[in-house]
Scaffold this active site. Structure first.
Site, mmCIF file in Angstrom:
data_model
loop_
_atom_site.group_PDB
_atom_site.id
_atom_site.type_symbol
_atom_site.label_atom_id
_atom_site.label_comp_id
_atom_site.label_asym_id
_atom_site.label_seq_id
_atom_site.Cartn_x
_atom_site.Cartn_y
_atom_site.Cartn_z
ATOM 1 N N LYS A 13 0.827 -1.211 0.000
ATOM 2 C CA LYS A 13 0.000 0.000 0.000
ATOM 3 C C LYS A 13 0.864 1.266 0.000
ATOM 4 C CE LYS A 13 -1.972 -1.133 3.930
ATOM 5 N NZ LYS A 13 -1.233 -2.385 4.241
ATOM 6 N N ARG A 88 -9.923 0.552 8.393
ATOM 7 C CA ARG A 88 -9.498 -0.792 8.779
ATOM 8 C C ARG A 88 -10.591 -1.551 9.517
ATOM 9 N NH1 ARG A 88 -3.674 0.427 8.725
ATOM 10 N NH2 ARG A 88 -2.437 -1.416 9.146
ATOM 11 N N ARG A 127 11.705 -4.933 5.332
ATOM 12 C CA ARG A 127 11.345 -3.543 4.998
ATOM 13 C C ARG A 127 12.197 -2.531 5.755
ATOM 14 N NH1 ARG A 127 5.175 -1.657 5.370
ATOM 15 N NH2 ARG A 127 5.230 -2.474 7.493
ATOM 16 N N ARG A 161 10.988 -0.257 11.269
ATOM 17 C CA ARG A 161 9.910 -0.104 12.234
ATOM 18 C C ARG A 161 10.018 -1.148 13.335
ATOM 19 N NH1 ARG A 161 4.561 0.368 8.617
ATOM 20 N NH2 ARG A 161 3.732 -0.777 10.409
ATOM 21 N N ARG A 172 -0.839 -8.514 13.435
ATOM 22 C CA ARG A 172 -1.391 -7.543 12.484
ATOM 23 C C ARG A 172 -2.183 -8.244 11.395
ATOM 24 N NH1 ARG A 172 4.195 -4.854 11.476
ATOM 25 N NH2 ARG A 172 3.251 -3.795 9.704
HETATM 26 P P1 ADP Z 1 1.139 -1.574 7.503
HETATM 27 O O1 ADP Z 1 1.856 -0.626 6.558
HETATM 28 O O2 ADP Z 1 2.028 -2.662 7.947
HETATM 29 O O3 ADP Z 1 -0.179 -2.000 6.966
HETATM 30 P P2 ADP Z 1 0.448 0.734 9.088
HETATM 31 O O4 ADP Z 1 1.643 1.603 9.005
HETATM 32 O O5 ADP Z 1 -0.703 1.076 8.209
HETATM 33 O O6 ADP Z 1 0.890 -0.775 8.849
HETATM 34 O O7 ADP Z 1 -0.068 0.672 10.579
HETATM 35 C C1 ADP Z 1 0.798 0.428 11.663
HETATM 36 C C2 ADP Z 1 -0.019 0.306 12.948
HETATM 37 O O8 ADP Z 1 -0.710 1.535 13.194
HETATM 38 C C3 ADP Z 1 -1.114 -0.751 12.910
HETATM 39 O O9 ADP Z 1 -0.624 -2.042 13.263
HETATM 40 C C4 ADP Z 1 -2.108 -0.197 13.941
HETATM 41 O O10 ADP Z 1 -1.659 -0.427 15.256
HETATM 42 C C5 ADP Z 1 -2.033 1.300 13.698
HETATM 43 N N1 ADP Z 1 -3.001 1.768 12.674
HETATM 44 C C6 ADP Z 1 -2.702 2.320 11.467
HETATM 45 N N2 ADP Z 1 -3.822 2.648 10.799
HETATM 46 C C7 ADP Z 1 -4.864 2.293 11.603
HETATM 47 C C8 ADP Z 1 -6.282 2.344 11.473
HETATM 48 N N3 ADP Z 1 -6.872 2.833 10.356
HETATM 49 N N4 ADP Z 1 -7.029 1.871 12.499
HETATM 50 C C9 ADP Z 1 -6.467 1.395 13.622
HETATM 51 N N5 ADP Z 1 -5.144 1.288 13.803
HETATM 52 C C10 ADP Z 1 -4.334 1.739 12.806
HETATM 53 P P1 ADP Z 2 2.262 -1.794 3.218
HETATM 54 O O1 ADP Z 2 2.258 -0.292 3.161
HETATM 55 O O2 ADP Z 2 1.058 -2.411 2.568
HETATM 56 O O3 ADP Z 2 2.466 -2.318 4.601
HETATM 57 P P2 ADP Z 2 4.834 -1.581 1.802
HETATM 58 O O4 ADP Z 2 4.478 -0.790 0.596
HETATM 59 O O5 ADP Z 2 5.565 -0.895 2.884
HETATM 60 O O6 ADP Z 2 3.507 -2.314 2.370
HETATM 61 O O7 ADP Z 2 5.668 -2.868 1.332
HETATM 62 C C1 ADP Z 2 6.242 -3.767 2.268
HETATM 63 C C2 ADP Z 2 7.652 -4.135 1.826
HETATM 64 O O8 ADP Z 2 7.591 -4.927 0.632
HETATM 65 C C3 ADP Z 2 8.534 -2.929 1.477
HETATM 66 O O9 ADP Z 2 9.845 -3.204 1.910
HETATM 67 C C4 ADP Z 2 8.443 -2.823 -0.051
HETATM 68 O O10 ADP Z 2 9.668 -2.300 -0.594
HETATM 69 C C5 ADP Z 2 8.234 -4.278 -0.464
HETATM 70 N N1 ADP Z 2 7.302 -4.402 -1.609
HETATM 71 C C6 ADP Z 2 6.212 -3.641 -1.894
HETATM 72 N N2 ADP Z 2 5.590 -4.082 -3.016
HETATM 73 C C7 ADP Z 2 6.292 -5.163 -3.438
HETATM 74 C C8 ADP Z 2 6.144 -6.081 -4.553
HETATM 75 N N3 ADP Z 2 5.141 -5.956 -5.439
HETATM 76 N N4 ADP Z 2 7.054 -7.078 -4.661
HETATM 77 C C9 ADP Z 2 8.064 -7.209 -3.752
HETATM 78 N N5 ADP Z 2 8.257 -6.391 -2.699
HETATM 79 C C10 ADP Z 2 7.383 -5.377 -2.531
#
Ligand code: ADP
Ligand code: ADP
Ligand code: ZN
Length: 215
Positions: A13, A88, A127, A161, A172
């Site tokens: 994302k 979410r 990551r 992170r 998660r």
């Molecule tokens: P990821 O990129 O791995 O999907 P995020 O950066 O979006 O994770 O979120 C990290 C953490 O922040 C989540 O595990 C949760 O604790 C909190 N968080 C983020 N967005 C939301 C949301 N929309 N609702 C509730 N908790 C959230």
């Molecule tokens: P999210 O925001 O959904 O938690 P990220 O965009 O941070 O996910 O992606 C998670 C990790 O995977 C990052 O280190 C990113 O560079 C890598 N990544 C993202 N998209 C791809 C893909 N299509 N193939 C392989 N690695 C990816």
């Protein structure tokens, strides 16, 4: 244009949002980034969210919806929004509808990044991001062109992170399955959802998203 990127942790994302910002001048609204900034600044919201985020559980609906409300209020009306990691829960989806109406916006697409859960652990544990500009990288899948130097800003400072460890990722993912995946039918009813193969190469995922946005 206003769109939601939906998918479990590590689905891509943030990566795809960043590319849409670059290509289309849209604004990325990541509640995860907002919450991490709040934790760092030790604001009231940050103090409430810190331990919850470290466990990989969800922060309260009221907190994240208030963050989105503030961001939308500050956003130029001609700039499109990418909702990354929000909503979410079903309560957040309902809140977002009200917020979009309040700020005179309409949702065009919900893009679901479909990924294999086993691959997510590898994505998350590899990551890292630029500590200066936030550009995202991966140990295997997206290394900087020059080792140790950010492609975007030249910084040599990177960070990982605290919640990007296998145990927290499992929590998660469970949260995603239990609370976030069930909101898809809410959007399917309005015909907004497109499912995209999130296991493809980063550029191919981008191309698939562009295709949806271009209609
Ligand atoms: P990821 O990129 O791995 O999907 P995020 O950066 O979006 O994770 O979120 C990290 C953490 O922040 C989540 O595990 C949760 O604790 C909190 N968080 C983020 N967005 C939301 C949301 N929309 N609702 C509730 N908790 C959230
Ligand atoms: P999210 O925001 O959904 O938690 P990220 O965009 O941070 O996910 O992606 C998670 C990790 O995977 C990052 O280190 C990113 O560079 C890598 N990544 C993202 N998209 C791809 C893909 N299509 N193939 C392989 N690695 C990816
Ligand atoms: Zn950088």
């Amino acid at each position: 244009m206003n769109i939601i990127l939906l998918g479990p942790p590590g689905a891509g994302k943030g990566t795809q949002s960043g590319l849409l910002v670059e290509h289309r001048g849209m604004k990325q609204l990541s509640t995860g980034d907002m919450l991490r900034a709040a934790v760092k600044a030790e604001t009231e919201v940050g103090l409430k969210a810190k331990a919850i985020m470290e466990r990989g559980e969800l922060v309260s609906d009221a907190i994240v919806s208030a963050l989105i409300d503030d961001e939308l209020a500050a956003l130029d009306e001609s700039t499109g929004a990418i909702f990354d990691g929000y909503p979410r829960t079903e309560a957040q989806a309902v809140a977002l509808d009200a917020l979009l109406a309040k700020h005179g916006r309409k949702l065009q697409h919900v893009i679901e990044l479909d990924v294999d859960e086993d691959a997510l652990v590898e994505r998350i544990t590899g990551r890292f991001t630029c500590a200066n500009c936030g550009e995202g990288y991966h140990d295997t899948f997206k290394q900087p062109a020059k080792e140790g130097v950010c492609d975007k800003c030249g910084s040599t400072d990177f960070k990982r992170r605290k919640d990007d460890n296998e145990e927290t990722v499992r929590t998660r993912m469970a949260e995603y399955r239990a609370k976030t995946a069930p909101i898809l039918p809410y959007y399917e009813k309005s015909g907004l959802v497109t499912r995209i193969d999130g296991m493809a190469e980063i550029d191919d995922v981008t191309e698939a998203i562009e295709k949806v946005l271009n209609g």
